[in-house]
Design a protein around this motif. Structure first.
Motif, mmCIF file in Angstrom:
data_model
loop_
_atom_site.group_PDB
_atom_site.id
_atom_site.type_symbol
_atom_site.label_atom_id
_atom_site.label_comp_id
_atom_site.label_asym_id
_atom_site.label_seq_id
_atom_site.Cartn_x
_atom_site.Cartn_y
_atom_site.Cartn_z
ATOM 1 N N VAL A 1 -18.672 19.894 67.830
ATOM 2 C CA VAL A 1 -18.285 19.051 68.963
ATOM 3 C C VAL A 1 -19.112 19.504 70.153
ATOM 4 C CG1 VAL A 1 -16.402 18.278 70.439
ATOM 5 C CG2 VAL A 1 -15.955 18.828 68.035
ATOM 6 N N THR B 1 -14.014 11.601 68.948
ATOM 7 C CA THR B 1 -13.683 12.514 70.038
ATOM 8 C C THR B 1 -13.078 11.700 71.173
ATOM 9 O OG1 THR B 1 -15.917 12.305 70.933
ATOM 10 C CG2 THR B 1 -15.493 14.175 69.468
ATOM 11 N N THR C 1 -10.108 15.612 68.422
ATOM 12 C CA THR C 1 -11.245 15.372 67.539
ATOM 13 C C THR C 1 -10.723 15.122 66.125
ATOM 14 O OG1 THR C 1 -11.533 17.733 67.025
ATOM 15 C CG2 THR C 1 -12.757 16.845 68.905
#
Length: 534
Positions: free
Chosen positions: A487, A511, A523
């Motif tokens: 991420v 996300t 997420t």
């Protein structure tokens, strides 16, 4: 229904009534081609009825030990759906009866009967236990039991693997005595009817104590999350997207859509528990969106179906059927009864839920619509498609006029990469496009929709996944997933990487920042798990 069963030696599949006779040696001659092993038969020994209801037939000590005979089979009464092994079971322990040495071992499925089973003989003969001693010496009664057992044994042999109770002839049903302890004790209660609507979603009437202090705040500074608050597991397939409830006082609820044919609603702020699972689709659910009122969910899947589910009642307020597999859905920002639907088709359709019909179509020379994004308060919208030729990338992003269905521009993105997702900036007149070139492109959201050449957010991988992207509520950070499970967060002004989280073992697809709580991030991944970061 009880069945009177003895050991089975007959190969005949027809049900014929045998003719029996008793010879001088107290042995029964059967005329129905039923054969026995030599030296084995039924004895006239003592009958003992135990507490479990099992019958043990033993030889008298004065009898010849060479005349070894097979004991009677135990007769059980099984509930509907029981397997054949629970109906025909030989006694596992019989100390009073000696078996021949050459006898083959019994199969493993002939085990002791489960607790609670009552033999038919024990149930029928309990009132007449005192007269049993006189009846056992009668060879006529013994031959009648033998004849009945022969009929039942041929019927029991044809039981299939699906455990269907075989047909019992009328003459056999008349011979069987009724069960005095009968009643409906063994009958299982009926289950819930199939295809019923899911239970209503119990939404707490009060606002979450974590969200309450931030409801009246106008400026929320977003900080980089560092640790996992909740790890939500429950989906059995890849989670395609997640979305917080758009109503601020109910924003503790999180919607997730999955390829396992379901979408779920979670309490992702207070407890991390799943509030409800909805299985209204027969194929993978590719897209689902909260309604602007926060009480309904619009979903579309690969089964060509569209459903608007009411969370309070669990019923379908609207149901429609598209002529293509649905991959993206968006509500109109002004008229909440209208939504756009795109998927594996060259046409985007606008539905009106009040009439349940398509009110407008937007057709282009494409094969699939990947994402839809409304601009200018619903007067225009963008569509990203898979149209990418060798010479140019026209029609990759198309701007439409919502009311007239006319194309405003199809020369927005000129690089030969498709864009699986689009995101609008909350404060600036720009939007983001996730590209298969492994970078985020920045565009102006007003005509002529020019792409910024100075800012490019890169460092993640897309690799053909539908990786989503989003801006933080304050607009200072951009977040995107990656095909390697990471991420990544970037500074909107400088395009520098602010943070990298090792989020998931498989590709991170979605996300989303919480609309109220600062620094709370959700997420989801191709592995089926969801993480809430704080």
């Amino acid at each position: 229904m009880a069945s009177l069963v003895a050991y089975d030696d007959s190969d005949s599949e027809t049900e014929t009534e045998p003719t029996t006779s008793v010879n001088s040696e107290d042995q029964i001659d059967d005329a129905s081609a039923m054969t026995r092993p030599s030296g084995m038969g039924f004895t006239s020994g003592t009958v003992d009825v135990t507490k479990e209801g099992a019958q043990h037939i033993g030889d008298s000590p004065s009898e010849d030990t060479g005349d070894r005979r097979l004991p009677l089979a135990r007769i059980w009464r099984s509930p509907p759906g029981s397997c054949p092994s629970q109906r025909l079971q030989w006694p596992s322990e019989d100390p009073d009866t000696a078996f021949p040495v050459s006898e083959p071992p019994r199969p493993s499925w002939m085990s002791r009967a489960p607790a609670g089973h009552v033999p038919l003989a024990a149930a029928c003969l309990k009132p007449v236990k005192a007269a049993w001693a006189a009846l056992r010496s009668s060879s006529h009664a013994q031959s009648e039991v033998e004849s009945t057992s022969g009929i039942a044994s041929s019927s029991q042999r044809k039981r299939g693997e699906d455990c269907v109770v075989p047909y019992i002839p009328k003459r056999l049903r008349q011979l069987q005595a009724p069960n005095p302890e009968g009643g409906g004790k063994d009958k299982e209660p009926p289950g819930p009817p199939a295809g019923c609507a899911p239970a209503p979603l119990c939404v707490p009437p009060t606002v979450s104590e974590f969200i309450q202090p931030f409801l009246n705040s106008q400026y929320r500074e977003t900080k980089v999350p560092r640790k996992v608050l909740f790890h939500l597991r429950g989906h059995r397939g890849p989670v395609n997207s997640i979305q917080w409830c758009p109503v601020f006082c109910k924003s503790h609820m999180l919607l997730s859509t999955s390829m396992d044919k379901t979408f779920k609603v979670w309490n992702a702020v207070d407890s991390g528990h799943c509030l409800q699972t909805y299985s209204v689709h027969s194929e993978a659910v590719r897209a689902a969106r909260w309604s602007p009122c926060g009480r309904r969910i619009l979903s579309g899947g690969f089964d060509f179906a569209l459903h608007l589910t009411d969370l309070e009642t669990g019923t379908q307020v609207f149901s429609g059927r598209s002529d293509f597999r649905v991959t993206t859905l968006k509500f109109h920002p002004k008229d909440h009864n209208v939504f756009l639907c795109g998927g594996f088709s060259s046409e985007i359709k606008a539905w009106d839920m009040r009439t349940g019909k398509v009110v407008k179509g937007y057709k282009a020379t494409i094969q699939q619509t990947l994402d839809i994004l409304f601009l200018q308060e619903g007067s225009e919208f963008l569509s990203s498609t898979d149209a990418s030729t060798r010479d140019s990338a026209d029609r990759t992003i198309i701007a439409w006029d919502f009311r007239t269905a006319a194309k405003i521009s199809n020369q927005i993105y000129h690089e030969r990469y498709t864009c699986p997702s689009l995101a609008l900036h909350p404060r600036e007149p720009v939007f983001l496009a996730q590209t298969n070139g492994n970078y985020l492109a920045l565009f102006s959201s007003v005509w002529p929709y020019r792409m910024s050449r100075r800012r490019r957010y890169e460092g993640h991988k897309v690799e053909g996944y539908a990786v989503g992207c989003e801006c933080s509520p304050c607009g200072d950070l951009l977040v995107t997933g990656s095909a390697d499970g990471r991420v990544l967060m970037f500074s909107f002004r400088t395009a520098r990487r602010a943070c990298t989280l090792q989020g998931h073992a498989q590709a991170c697809l979605g996300t989303t920042y919480h609309p109220v709580l600062p620094s709370v991030l959700g997420t989801c991944s191709w592995g089926g798990d969801i993480k809430i970061w704080h």
